[in-house]
Design a protein around this motif. Sequence first.
Motif, short mmCIF file in Angstrom:
data_model
loop_
_atom_site.label_atom_id
_atom_site.label_comp_id
_atom_site.label_asym_id
_atom_site.label_seq_id
_atom_site.Cartn_x
_atom_site.Cartn_y
_atom_site.Cartn_z
N LYS A 269 0.84 -1.21 0.00
CA LYS A 269 0.00 0.00 0.00
C LYS A 269 0.88 1.26 0.00
O LYS A 269 0.65 2.20 -0.78
N GLU A 270 1.88 1.28 0.86
CA GLU A 270 2.72 2.49 0.97
C GLU A 270 3.56 2.71 -0.28
O GLU A 270 3.65 3.83 -0.78
N PHE A 271 4.20 1.65 -0.77
CA PHE A 271 5.01 1.80 -1.99
C PHE A 271 4.11 2.08 -3.19
O PHE A 271 4.43 2.92 -4.03
N ALA B 148 2.93 5.68 -3.01
CA ALA B 148 3.98 6.64 -3.38
C ALA B 148 4.18 6.65 -4.89
O ALA B 148 4.34 7.71 -5.51
N LEU B 149 4.17 5.44 -5.49
CA LEU B 149 4.34 5.35 -6.96
C LEU B 149 3.23 6.12 -7.67
O LEU B 149 3.48 6.86 -8.62
N GLU B 150 2.02 5.91 -7.20
CA GLU B 150 0.87 6.51 -7.86
C GLU B 150 0.88 8.03 -7.71
O GLU B 150 0.64 8.78 -8.65
N GLU B 151 1.20 8.45 -6.50
CA GLU B 151 1.10 9.88 -6.22
C GLU B 151 2.33 10.68 -6.65
O GLU B 151 2.22 11.80 -7.13
N HIS B 152 3.52 10.08 -6.43
CA HIS B 152 4.76 10.86 -6.65
C HIS B 152 5.68 10.25 -7.71
O HIS B 152 6.72 10.83 -8.00
N GLY B 153 5.35 9.09 -8.22
CA GLY B 153 6.16 8.51 -9.29
C GLY B 153 7.29 7.64 -8.78
O GLY B 153 7.57 7.60 -7.57
N PRO B 154 7.98 6.96 -9.74
CA PRO B 154 9.01 5.97 -9.37
C PRO B 154 10.19 6.55 -8.60
O PRO B 154 10.91 5.80 -7.95
N GLU B 155 10.40 7.86 -8.70
CA GLU B 155 11.56 8.42 -7.99
C GLU B 155 11.28 8.61 -6.51
O GLU B 155 12.18 8.97 -5.73
N SER B 156 10.06 8.33 -6.07
CA SER B 156 9.73 8.54 -4.66
C SER B 156 9.85 7.26 -3.83
O SER B 156 9.57 7.27 -2.64
N VAL B 157 10.22 6.15 -4.48
CA VAL B 157 10.42 4.90 -3.72
C VAL B 157 11.88 4.50 -3.81
O VAL B 157 12.59 4.88 -4.77
N ALA B 158 12.37 3.75 -2.83
CA ALA B 158 13.78 3.35 -2.84
C ALA B 158 13.98 2.08 -2.05
O ALA B 158 13.26 1.81 -1.08
N VAL B 159 14.97 1.31 -2.48
CA VAL B 159 15.42 0.16 -1.71
C VAL B 159 16.92 0.33 -1.47
O VAL B 159 17.69 0.57 -2.41
N TYR B 160 17.29 0.23 -0.20
CA TYR B 160 18.70 0.33 0.17
C TYR B 160 19.15 -1.05 0.63
O TYR B 160 18.67 -1.56 1.64
N GLY B 161 20.01 -1.65 -0.16
CA GLY B 161 20.38 -3.05 0.08
C GLY B 161 21.78 -3.20 0.61
O GLY B 161 22.32 -2.32 1.27
N SER B 162 22.41 -4.33 0.24
CA SER B 162 23.59 -4.71 0.99
C SER B 162 24.53 -5.61 0.21
O SER B 162 24.10 -6.44 -0.59
N GLY C 193 12.48 -3.57 -12.71
CA GLY C 193 11.54 -4.15 -13.68
C GLY C 193 10.09 -4.04 -13.25
O GLY C 193 9.19 -4.09 -14.09
N GLY C 194 9.86 -3.91 -11.95
CA GLY C 194 8.49 -3.85 -11.45
C GLY C 194 8.05 -2.42 -11.17
O GLY C 194 7.08 -1.93 -11.76
N MET C 195 8.76 -1.75 -10.30
CA MET C 195 8.36 -0.38 -9.93
C MET C 195 8.90 0.67 -10.91
O MET C 195 8.61 1.84 -10.79
N GLY D 213 12.50 14.59 1.79
CA GLY D 213 11.11 14.20 1.53
C GLY D 213 10.86 13.83 0.09
O GLY D 213 9.73 13.54 -0.29
N ASP D 214 11.90 13.82 -0.73
CA ASP D 214 11.71 13.40 -2.13
C ASP D 214 11.45 11.90 -2.21
O ASP D 214 10.79 11.43 -3.13
N ILE D 215 12.02 11.17 -1.28
CA ILE D 215 11.71 9.74 -1.18
C ILE D 215 10.66 9.58 -0.09
O ILE D 215 10.83 10.06 1.04
N LYS D 216 9.57 8.92 -0.47
CA LYS D 216 8.44 8.77 0.47
C LYS D 216 8.45 7.40 1.15
O LYS D 216 7.97 7.27 2.27
#
Lengths: 185, 791
Positions: free
Chosen positions: B131-133, B136-150, B167-169, B472-475
Amino acid sequence: MKPSLAIPLALLTLAACEDPHRARKVSVPGHEGALKTTATLRADRRAFDGAPPVIPHGELGAACTSCHTVRGMAVPELGFAPPLPHGETSGLSDASRCTQCHVFRREESLYVASSFAGLRQDLRRGERQHDVAPPVVPHPIFMRENCAACHAGPAAREEIRTSHPDRENCRQCHVSAATELVFAR
Amino acid sequence: MWNSDPDRRRFLKTLGAGAACVALSPADRAEAARLLAAGAFESADAALAWHKAPCRYCGTGCGVEVGVREGQVVSVRGDEKAPVNKGLLCVKGYHLPGMLYGEDRLRHPQLRRNGKLERISWDEAFDLIAKEFGGALEEHGPESVAVYGSGQWTIFDGYAALKWVKGGMRSNNLDPNARLCMASAVMGFMTQFESDEPMGCYDDFELADDFVLWGNNMAEMHPVLFSRILEHKRENPNVRIVDLATRRTPTSNYADLYVEFRPGTDLAIANGILHLLLKKGTIDRKFVRENVVFKRGIEDLDTIGYGCEGDQAEQYTFKDQAQASSLEELEEFLADYTPERVSEISGVPKAHIDALARIYGDLGRGTVSLWCMGVNQHVRGTWMNNLINDLHLITGKISRPGSNPLSLTGQPSACGTAREVGTLSNRLPADMLVTVDEHRAKTEDIWGLEPGTIPAKPGYHAVDMFRALSRGDIKAMWIQTTNPWVSLPNLHRFERKPGDGRFVVVSDIYPTPTTDVADLILPSAAWVEREGMFGNTERRTQHWDKLVEPPGEAKEDAWQIVEVARRMGMEHLFPWATEEDGDWHEPMFEEYRRFTLGVGKDLASYEQLRKARGLRWPVVEGKETRYRYAAGHDPYVKKKEGVHFYKAKKNGEKAAFWLRPYHPPAEVPDAEYPFWLCTGRVLEHWHTGSMTRRVKELHQAMPEAYVEVNRADAVELGVQDGQVVRVVGRRGSIDLPARIDGRGATPRGSLFIPFFDESVLVNELTLDAMDNISKEPDYKKSAVRLELVSS
């Protein structure tokens, strides 16, 4: 195979109590005042059987190998420094880099409690084919090439002390199991 | 344990039979009786099974055998069959099992509501993330989501994240903590060879004559590899070790030559060595003519800057511009780097610079350069990587057994996952880039996606990603297997404020300062609690099986991602049965493997990797490769002898030698802050200590952080060993005990603090300056002062 007869001999007889968590002085000819460990103390110093023991004393300001020589050394006031078990044939080991694997215990408390229950020493291991056959070596040889370090001399625990320390070529008779499988054509 | 009566009777009988033969002390007898009564010894018949796995910690990739009994890991031993370590481990590796069993393991998903954590179900957790991701995608676009991995992600975790995010978001906001540790090495290899990762391998530890360590404390950070060098040196007394460093470390004790330099001046030293090599003519002209082109980029300091707070724009987007150069231009360029001038800049005696030039210039001896964080966490880290590779290119000491630049890695799968899978904001698998049309098209084709799905604009690199979160650019952000609220530089800049409107998910195995600021905490399965694959420093991919169940409801990271993707309507990305413990690992890996085949990055098959003690890619027809680009070794090289840099298509299949000048660090000591501050690791703890501090033996050996102070400075300031002092910088201050002449020794005017201790956050002092090309921060050079703390 039968379990070893010689190895677990220490476990039966009941007698007086001493704190097994403390090393105590024993009288070994030529090494008066040597400190000797117990099986419990041995376990206290290891996360599990096979893990490198922590260093049971503080920093002494000398290279580890100045006391922990191939034959060990009696150190005045401190006791007997057990021999180095890592032989010249140990491949990667460099005797002067002990603290790569052995660390001091500078703190008694824990950061967070742990439920880790490590492997304990199995004193019944060391199988032998028949009653007078030499037992096979029940642990890996790697990093334990100097058998006498643990099985002979003042620092050897009695349960695993050899009756024939003068025969230095141990692996002439005691072999190490490289596989658990039996031969099959 | 003593469950079996016949077992027990047999044992007692055995004891009785032998008792008469041996004289026992009273204490032994008492203890024996007590232990027997308590059932403390193991039964020989209890099922103890041994399985292979790579170590969980650093990038060395030691093989271990894991002892499992009754569903618990009870032991670990060095795997004598493992080619990496040949049976030896370091103290962290020997104590691996304890890492799994800290009592505060995260066991259930938890949601923060009104400031309090509440246990929720996996279904609720996944629905909430979707729901949250999705929102954010719907409201603010793909640049508003992020994954920080390892770089501790398994290959499965990284691949699942890459496919879901890119490939998905349709976002490129995927970056790993590896950006903080080896991105400069990546950019070194990419700018010079157009393919990441070393050409050499660990076999060089038994083949080289000279080992030059550039700011690399191997004795503590890669101890097993250092043991291999020392063993080789013991057997071959002509072998030499050079330790270039800004402080004496345990490694320095074994060096034939210790070269202490002022922080950041390694750039000048490398240029000084090149100056002498050209002057003396000790270069391999034939090799250079046949295999090397010369290049230079933007060199103006003001244009480049340092990308830190107060220095430049909020987003640091410097892009280098290459132009052709030549050997003649190099000679002119190096004219300034005379031994006199280099000595003046670096503080290194001219004789030492000359000695280094003689080592690299002795074309009859094999030379291996080794480096890790000292070179990578550097405001000109890519330049330093370029210069080290340059030293090998100009002398032809590359892609040859016993002669190679070998960049070491700090995390177990920095290579396998971050670099090879390509979980960076600008990358796709197998050296491909999001900015290249054909690369995106190939990826979309393998994934069965519509052309144009993957965006061409790179996402945020790690530091910018957290700056974007603060702005706040990343939601919505998901953090897995890493602890950024300890490890990011200039930590104050990233503090989260309650009710900031962002949604942060953290998957981990223990509570950390990062889970402390998370909105949703997910419990992860660790190491052998799930199936995995890591790729180590020498291109070796290593597989392990799931050996024990994770605690509580903990699940592997890849599975968590796949379940969220399904809930977001992206099940087409993961068309395998991913129920718990389903057989989805093999088809997922085999799909990923398609990216690697035929392009010189060929991975072995899943089936082959399951059986092997790891294999070094490229693996062609089942055979691994020890030396890339080398005739007779690399199956892609068709020449009969010599080397062929076949990946470097832009340069006519030749390697690029880059001319790179000296630039000073971003922050240097002054009257107000007169000390250099360097941060790093210690032998006993790994990274932010979230795993190793829960291991009794490691914590008890190294319970807290400290500041290493030079003895003369301590005397001058009146600081005693063990006394708590205050280290104050422009961005914060911390109190911690001083250590004078401990295992390391800093030169005058210089301090060292390890970063494993979350109660003393040294990154509140560090500067967020970064490398211009790799965007990797410099944790090694900040300015601070030392104050006494009144009791």
